[in-house]
Design an enzyme around this catalytic site. Structure first.
Site, PDB file in Angstrom:
ATOM      1  N   LYS A 184      76.262 -61.474   4.549  1.00  0.00           N
ATOM      2  CA  LYS A 184      76.375 -61.804   3.546  1.00  0.00           C
ATOM      3  C   LYS A 184      74.854 -63.386   3.617  1.00  0.00           C
ATOM      4  O   LYS A 184      74.619 -63.374   2.699  1.00  0.00           O
ATOM      5  CB  LYS A 184      77.710 -63.242   3.406  1.00  0.00           C
ATOM      6  CG  LYS A 184      78.950 -61.877   3.459  1.00  0.00           C
ATOM      7  CD  LYS A 184      80.391 -62.148   3.499  1.00  0.00           C
ATOM      8  CE  LYS A 184      81.357 -61.412   2.681  1.00  0.00           C
ATOM      9  NZ  LYS A 184      82.537 -61.307   3.697  1.00  0.00           N
TER      10      LYS A 184
ATOM     11  N   ASP B  32      85.507 -66.075  -3.523  1.00  0.00           N
ATOM     12  CA  ASP B  32      85.456 -64.923  -2.605  1.00  0.00           C
ATOM     13  C   ASP B  32      87.031 -64.783  -4.186  1.00  0.00           C
ATOM     14  O   ASP B  32      87.274 -63.099  -4.930  1.00  0.00           O
ATOM     15  CB  ASP B  32      86.604 -65.044  -1.965  1.00  0.00           C
ATOM     16  CG  ASP B  32      85.701 -63.945  -0.539  1.00  0.00           C
ATOM     17  OD1 ASP B  32      85.030 -63.126  -1.489  1.00  0.00           O
ATOM     18  OD2 ASP B  32      86.057 -64.373   0.393  1.00  0.00           O
TER      19      ASP B  32
ATOM     20  N   GLN C 191      86.188 -66.225   5.817  1.00  0.00           N
ATOM     21  CA  GLN C 191      86.572 -65.140   6.170  1.00  0.00           C
ATOM     22  C   GLN C 191      87.927 -64.288   6.369  1.00  0.00           C
ATOM     23  O   GLN C 191      88.464 -65.499   7.644  1.00  0.00           O
ATOM     24  CB  GLN C 191      85.529 -64.840   7.059  1.00  0.00           C
ATOM     25  CG  GLN C 191      85.088 -63.692   6.884  1.00  0.00           C
ATOM     26  CD  GLN C 191      84.614 -62.348   6.335  1.00  0.00           C
ATOM     27  OE1 GLN C 191      84.015 -63.449   5.671  1.00  0.00           O
ATOM     28  NE2 GLN C 191      85.223 -61.231   6.117  1.00  0.00           N
TER      29      GLN C 191
END
Ligand code: NAP
Length: 277
Positions: free
Chosen positions: A46, A113, A90
């Site tokens: 990322k 997300d 995460q």
């Protein structure tokens, strides 16, 4: 059989936002708890994608034994930080943390997300309201669209019903007028469903779950799973050798859905930044 090449499409999509990113100056922050090896690898990808797209990147590294309220306090800090236009926590998180509570504390407008209930809920209305869709399902849709694979009227079978992949991709397929079947651990006679699929999307986390005898000729296969085989090599949930002989298209692991997830995160980051101008 043609490969659904997520790696090259991901690169194109990331490059395509560079000019916009230079104007908008977005920053993506990633909260990483502990040192889970797979998570560290995903976070590294990322970061690399942000650099390639000229998006600012910040990492918040927290210890494995962090308390839930301390983690939520870190989320709150990013919610309030005007420089950070989007952020993710995460996953997975340590067992001591209740994930839904952490996700709930993310400001929906920075939820790149797409896991926050507000963004998931909007997705249920129609494809027009998929503002910040979850990155993996969004990446899958972009991959199918890129290869001009029709969805409307098709039998789409999704294996796996997680909140982050199986359920949202089922809804996104329904939004595009597919006939959708979602299978999971309690599904009886999985093969009777997979055999009907025009498009088969597998997100389980079990190497070799889907074999050639479980699919029909010409099926489009999207393999979301990330596993290690006995030799320690990355592989998906689909037995590539037996299934690729029958498929019209198949996404490889690695190089299929994984890079598309990163590209979708980058696109969400740009979208979130635009809405905060
Ligand atoms: P998850 O939360 O563990 O969900 C797995 C799903 O599979 C659950 O719905 C589970 O049902 C179902 N399942 C388990 N065994 C099954 C079986 N034998 N037959 C049918 N269904 C079964 O995992 P996830 O987050 O969705 O991820 C799935 C896989 O995709 C993992 O390998 C993960 O690493 C990978 N992944 C890849 C990407 C990417 O970018 N490529 C992104 C996210 C995830 P129950 O809940 O009822 O047990």
């Amino acid at each position: 059989m043609e490969l659904l090449d997520g790696k090259s499409l991901s690169g194109e999509l990331i490059d395509s936002v560079k000019l916009e990113a230079e104007k908008l100056k977005p920053t993506l922050a990633v909260i990483l708890v502990g040192e889970h090896p797979a998570s560290m690898a995903y976070v590294k990808n990322k970061k690399k994608a942000c650099e390639r797209a000229s998006i600012g990147y910040r990492e918040v590294n927290l210890p494995t034994d962090i308390a839930q309220d301390e983690l939520i306090a870190e989320v709150e800090k990013l919610n309030q930080d005007d420089e950070v236009t989007g952020f993710i926590v995460q996953l997975p998180l340590p067992d001591s943390i209740y994930v839904p509570e952490v996700i709930r504390s993310i400001d929906p407008k920075k939820d790149v997300d797409g896991f926050q209930a507000y963004n998931l809920g909007k997705m249920f209305l129609s494809s027009e309201f998929e503002d910040l869709p979850p990155a993996t399902p969004s990446g899958i849709v972009k991959l199918l669209d890129h290869y001009d694979i029709p969805i409307q009227g098709k039998e789409v079978v999704v294996v796996g019903h997680s909140n982050h992949v199986g359920k949202p991709i089922s809804v996104m397929m329904l939004n595009r007028n597919a006939t959708v079947t979602t299978c999971h651990i309690h599904t009886q006679d999985l093969v009777s469903h997979t055999k009907r699929a025009d498009i088969l999307i597998v997100a389980v986390g079990k190497a070799g779950l889907i074999t050639g005898d479980m699919v029909k000729e010409g099926v489009v296969v999207v393999d979301v799973g990330i596993n290690r085989n006995d030799d320690g090599k990355l592989c998906g949930d689909v037995d590539f050798d037996s299934v690729s002989g029958k498929a019209s298209y198949i996404s490889p692991v690695p190089g299929g859905v994984g890079p598309m997830t990163v590209a979708a995160l980058i696109l969400n980051t740009i979208h979130a930044a635009k809405r905060q101008v």
